[in-house]
Scaffold this motif. Structure first.
Motif, short mmCIF file in Angstrom:
data_model
loop_
_atom_site.label_atom_id
_atom_site.label_comp_id
_atom_site.label_asym_id
_atom_site.label_seq_id
_atom_site.Cartn_x
_atom_site.Cartn_y
_atom_site.Cartn_z
N HIS A 35 30.71 -29.33 0.85
CA HIS A 35 29.41 -29.08 0.19
C HIS A 35 28.30 -29.93 0.80
CE1 HIS A 35 30.63 -26.22 -2.82
NE2 HIS A 35 31.60 -27.00 -3.24
N HIS A 38 27.18 -28.54 4.13
CA HIS A 38 26.34 -27.35 3.93
C HIS A 38 24.96 -27.75 3.43
CE1 HIS A 38 24.99 -23.76 1.56
NE2 HIS A 38 25.17 -23.23 2.76
N ALA A 39 24.92 -28.66 2.47
CA ALA A 39 23.64 -29.08 1.90
C ALA A 39 22.75 -29.75 2.94
CB ALA A 39 23.88 -30.03 0.72
N ASN A 48 30.19 -22.21 5.60
CA ASN A 48 30.50 -22.87 4.34
C ASN A 48 31.47 -22.02 3.51
OD1 ASN A 48 29.96 -24.96 2.26
ND2 ASN A 48 29.12 -23.22 1.15
N LEU A 52 35.21 -23.24 2.68
CA LEU A 52 35.65 -23.42 1.29
C LEU A 52 36.85 -22.54 0.97
CD1 LEU A 52 32.24 -23.71 -0.59
CD2 LEU A 52 33.97 -25.50 -0.30
#
Length: 78
Positions: A35, A38-39, A48, A52
């Protein structure tokens, strides 16, 4: 190390987890790392999603394997 190499490292660690406790800890760290990548813009939306999905599938499969191993061990002790 590239972001995808980092994700691959978490996936490999999950696949080789020795016990359920370490897998649980690794699962949370891996999800957080994916995460965060990706952020920060280091993984695209598609990367992403793929990361995941593969990570969660790997964790689930390893959890099933570990549960089967502990059941076998208990059965052998009787």
């Amino acid at each position: 190390m590239s972001p995808l190499e980092l994700v691959e490292r978490y996936i490999n660690r999950a696949a080789n987890a020795r016990d359920a406790d370490s897998l649980t800890s690794l699962r949370w760290r891996g999800l957080g790392a994916i995460h965060a990548l990706h952020a920060s813009g280091l993984l695209s939306d598609v990367e992403n999603d793929d990361a995941l999905n593969l990570f969660v599938d790997t964790c689930s499969a390893r959890h099933t394997e570990l549960a089967g191993t502990s059941d076998d061990s208990e059965g052998g002790a009787l």
